[in-house]
Design an enzyme around this catalytic site. Structure first.
Site, PDB file in Angstrom:
ATOM      1  N   ASN A   1      -3.644   6.570  -1.617  1.00  0.00           N
ATOM      2  CA  ASN A   1      -3.372   6.591  -0.171  1.00  0.00           C
ATOM      3  C   ASN A   1      -2.621   7.845   0.246  1.00  0.00           C
ATOM      4  O   ASN A   1      -2.748   8.310   1.375  1.00  0.00           O
ATOM      5  CB  ASN A   1      -2.588   5.338   0.233  1.00  0.00           C
TER       6      ASN A   1
ATOM      7  N   SER B   1       0.827  -1.218   0.000  1.00  0.00           N
ATOM      8  CA  SER B   1       0.000   0.000   0.000  1.00  0.00           C
ATOM      9  C   SER B   1       0.849   1.250   0.000  1.00  0.00           C
ATOM     10  O   SER B   1       0.434   2.287  -0.499  1.00  0.00           O
ATOM     11  CB  SER B   1      -0.853   0.046   1.275  1.00  0.00           C
TER      12      SER B   1
ATOM     13  N   HIS C   1      -1.231  -2.457  -7.154  1.00  0.00           N
ATOM     14  CA  HIS C   1      -1.872  -2.104  -5.883  1.00  0.00           C
ATOM     15  C   HIS C   1      -3.373  -2.280  -6.008  1.00  0.00           C
ATOM     16  O   HIS C   1      -4.048  -1.404  -6.537  1.00  0.00           O
ATOM     17  CB  HIS C   1      -1.517  -0.677  -5.477  1.00  0.00           C
TER      18      HIS C   1
ATOM     19  N   GLU D   1      -3.905   0.323  -8.947  1.00  0.00           N
ATOM     20  CA  GLU D   1      -2.830   1.280  -9.259  1.00  0.00           C
ATOM     21  C   GLU D   1      -1.638   0.480  -9.766  1.00  0.00           C
ATOM     22  O   GLU D   1      -1.191  -0.464  -9.097  1.00  0.00           O
ATOM     23  CB  GLU D   1      -2.435   2.065  -8.001  1.00  0.00           C
TER      24      GLU D   1
END
Ligand code: T1G
Ligand code: NAD
Length: 656
Positions: A478, A407, A428, A440
């Site tokens: 994130n 992450s 991701h 991602e």
């Protein structure tokens, strides 16, 4: 080059639309259709007309690319009304998806036939619109108010068999035999008198005012701030109360208003952005690797989700875990997911069985010697990940693609620890990995274009939306989320409550507020990250300790029945918790803050600005290619309301 051609078989004319890729109703198509209708009406040798399309689908709607230009005549309603007034029967022959204006064209025809695999839909609401060419007036006259409201407010297509059951379709042809079937159906109708035009038929199930109000209230609650579903329902209800001419003009008025709305501009932005994320110039034409067998390291939340997604897309999967117990737990998670897909009718029993055959687990990395791809999804700990990659480099083929699902961690560093780093990238996924559309794709300094292009091909096969990201802490989503949450913590310490902020963001259109979301995902993930980043944190930067203090009590959210809220007896609806309120009060006091109130608008604007400013940095650093990509990350990965277009679009940032 004409986009509409007319041929004939004895007394039947075949009007054929050929406007790739989806036979959209461009100005040329509308003009040529109108002319065809005019001339066929004058041609006494023609007794009936079949309207059919070349390519992969019947007309899939108005040409969305024309929406930002001044509309040119003939307008679609005029074309459809002209077909409906034709002196000869028009039979729409549908394959693929008759959507939007395409479905409305079929409603102007006198009959509709379709192949079994065809679908009919009015998805205009997904573009912030309502059907603008008679769909909300003709459809209820054919299938009733209730079914019409369901179609126009959800935008969900229905199958040819469902359309046949509810009266939208007159006959269903075997797949592959549409044209012959349509001609023979037409021959059977040629001598019959013309059926009454749909717009001239009555609406037979008009609900009373009380019921209409209830219907609109229900649609509005589901729409969570989006206007078009409510307008679409209102237009269908009006079609039963107004006379048909008024109903058509009222529908057109609503349509034109919505077309000029910010929500429709936002949704059209999303429609095209979603299709641009995988168009990477430097990858055009790059040959991708053939991937069939995949390894997944870790059978936890993400490993099991990724394995399930791979199996559902037809890959073979070997899951590696630390020991037999963990491997069996991982296998059970996968089985539960696949059985869920089976019970919801998303896959057949045969497919479910094949997936069971294609899946295996092991505790030996040696099981991966032949795999084409391995996705690592072990603990978010660089040491553990590097150990795993070292083992993979020892046992896997030197050309096997190795992907990490980290992450936040530095994928360049992981790649550098591997042999042949050109085959290493980040994939991701988002939890639950078999459902969330976003992935991602993290481009390292060493990854080859072939590996990257293969990553995009894998995402496409998984039916996900890939977004390219460079390497930074948290990549695109994130990283922006971290800044979003920082603003929430500041407002918390300054006087807002968790429920103030959650309510504000739900009203903004988010699926969940930030504190509810943390309680669902688990506060421990963020805590671990804050501890990881602590040594490098800027001492001058304001730091709010409230979340850490909650974690120090072992309160990680729903999984511990307490986090920002308490969840008595494991209920999923959190209630405010005096323990949290006490901690917040203590931290405010320690910081010398006199709490103040926040308006909903201020909370929403502070958070949006936090997302936009971090997004702008991500663009400036070249981590994301475009503001549209950032919008797609937040819409698909974090529940940002589509009808606001994404954080950058909502914040006024446009790609030049
Ligand atoms: N207009 C213009 N371009 C369109 C288009 C459309 N309606 N639909 C698709 N495209 C382009 C798309 O941008 C892509 O282009 C290519 O076609 C393939 O699409 C009056 C006002 C039909 C189910 O909302 O749902 O009618 O990227 O990648 O996955 O009441 O396209 O290749 O350059 O999506 O096989 C209503 C929207 C319009 C249908 C095919 N209709 N399209 O899916 O291919 S409003 C819609 C779709 C309307 C009337 C109102 C899907 C599809 P490029 P794709 P796909
Ligand atoms: P998890 O704790 O649920 O699962 C990790 C699994 O890895 C455990 O089952 C553990 O037994 C296994 N494991 C650990 N070391 C191993 C080894 N050497 N060999 C084989 N298996 C090993 O964690 P998770 O939530 O699935 O997260 C996994 C990764 O995915 C992390 O990097 C995380 O940051 C990332 N991620 C998590 C989410 C999320 O929402 N949970 C979302 C995206 C990415």
């Amino acid at each position: 080059m004409p986009v509409v051609t007319v041929t004939s078989q004895n007394e039947i004319a075949i009007v054929r639309v050929n406007n790739p890729p989806v036979n959209a109703l461009s100005h040329a198509v509308r003009s040529e259709l109108f002319e065809a209708c005019e001339s066929l009406d004058k041609d006494d040798t023609i007794k009936a007309v079949v309207l059919i399309c070349d390519g992969r689908t019947f007309i899939a709607g108005a040409d969305i690319r024309e929406f930002n230009q001044a509309p040119k005549e003939p307008h679609l309603p005029d074309v459809i009304n002209r077909i409906e007034m034709s002196t000869k029967p028009w039979i729409a022959a549908v394959h693929g998806t008759a959507l939007g204006g395409g479905c409305e064209v079929t409603l102007g025809c006198h009959y509709r036939v379709a192949v079994k695999s065809a679908k009919f839909g009015l998805p205009e609401v997904h573009l912030g619109l309502i059907p603008g060419a008679g769909g909300t007036v003709r459809l209820p006259r054919l299938i009733g108010i209730e079914s019409a409201i369901s179609m126009v407010t959800t935008g969900k297509p229905i199958s040819a068999s469902e359309a046949h059951q509810n009266g939208l379709v007159d006959a269903v042809a075997p797949d592959g035999e549409l044209e012959a079937f349509a001609i023979s159906f037409t021959r059977s109708k040629m001598t019959a008198s013309l059926p009454i035009a749909i717009s001239r038929r009555p609406v037979t199930d008009v609900p009373d005012d009380k019921t209409s109000k209830e219907i609109l209230a229900g649609v509005s609650a589901k729409a969570r701030g989006q206007l078009s579903p409510v307008e679409a329902a209102a237009s269908v209800l009006d079609s039963g109360k107004l006379d048909v001419v008024e109903a058509f003009s009222s529908e057109r008025e609503r349509f034109v208003q919505l077309k000029e709305s910010e929500q429709s501009a936002a949704l059209r932005h999303v429609f095209f952005s979603e299709r641009q994320t995988s168009k990477i110039g430097k990858l055009e034409g790059i040959k991708t690797r053939n991937v069939q067998s995949c390894g997944v390291i870790g059978g936890g939340t993400m490993g099991a989700g990724i394995a399930s997604a791979m199996l559902l897309a037809g890959y073979e999967v070997i899951m590696i875990e630390r020991d037999e117990e963990a491997a069996s737990a991982g296998a059970q998670r996968v089985a539960k997911t696949l059985d869920g897909s089976l019970s919801r009718g998303l896959i057949s029993q045969e497919k479910r069985d094949a997936m069971g055959e294609a899946f295996s687990t092991s505790t030996q990395y040696e099981a991966l010697t032949a795999t084409d791809l391995v996705v690592e999804a072990v603990f978010e700990d660089m040491k553990v990940k590097k150990q795993v990659f070292r083992k993979l480099c020892d046992v896997c083929r030197p050309d096997a693609i190795l992907a990490t699902n980290t992450s936040y961690l530095n994928v360049n560093e992981i790649a550098a620890s591997a042999t042949n780093p050109e085959r290493v990238l980040g994939l991701h996924f988002f939890s639950p990995a078999h459902i969330m559309k976003l992935v991602e794709i993290i481009e390292t300094e060493t990854v080859s274009d072939e590996t990257l292009a293969t990553g995009f091909a894998i995402a496409k096969k998984l039916r996900k939306v890939p977004v390219l990201s460079g390497v930074c802490d948290g990549f695109i989503g994130n990283r922006i989320l971290a800044n979003y949450r920082k603003q929430c913590d500041y407002m918390l310490e300054d006087g807002a409550s968790p429920q103030d902020i959650d309510t504000a963001m739900r009203n903004f259109g988010m699926a969940m507020g930030p504190f509810e979301m943390q309680d669902m995902a688990g506060l421990d993930i963020g805590w671990a990250n804050r501890k990881r980043l602590a040594p490098t944190r800027d001492p001058k930067e304001r730091y709010v300790k409230i979340a850490d203090r909650i974690c120090e009590l072992g309160r990680f959210g729903q999984k511990t029945e307490a986090g920002w809220y308490q969840y008595p007896e494991g209920s999923r609806k959190g209630i405010p918790d005096p323990v949290v309120e006490e901690i917040i009060a203590e931290e405010r006091k320690a910081a010398g803050i006199v709490p103040r109130s926040f308006t909903m608008a201020e909370i929403q604007s502070r958070i949006l600005q936090a997302m936009v400013s971090e997004g702008q940095k991500i663009l400036d650093e070249g981590i994301a290619r475009s503001a549209a990509d950032i919008d797609m990350v937040f819409i698909l990965g974090y529940g940002f309301p589509r009808w606001r277009g994404g954080p950058m679009f909502a914040g006024g940032v446009r790609d030049t």
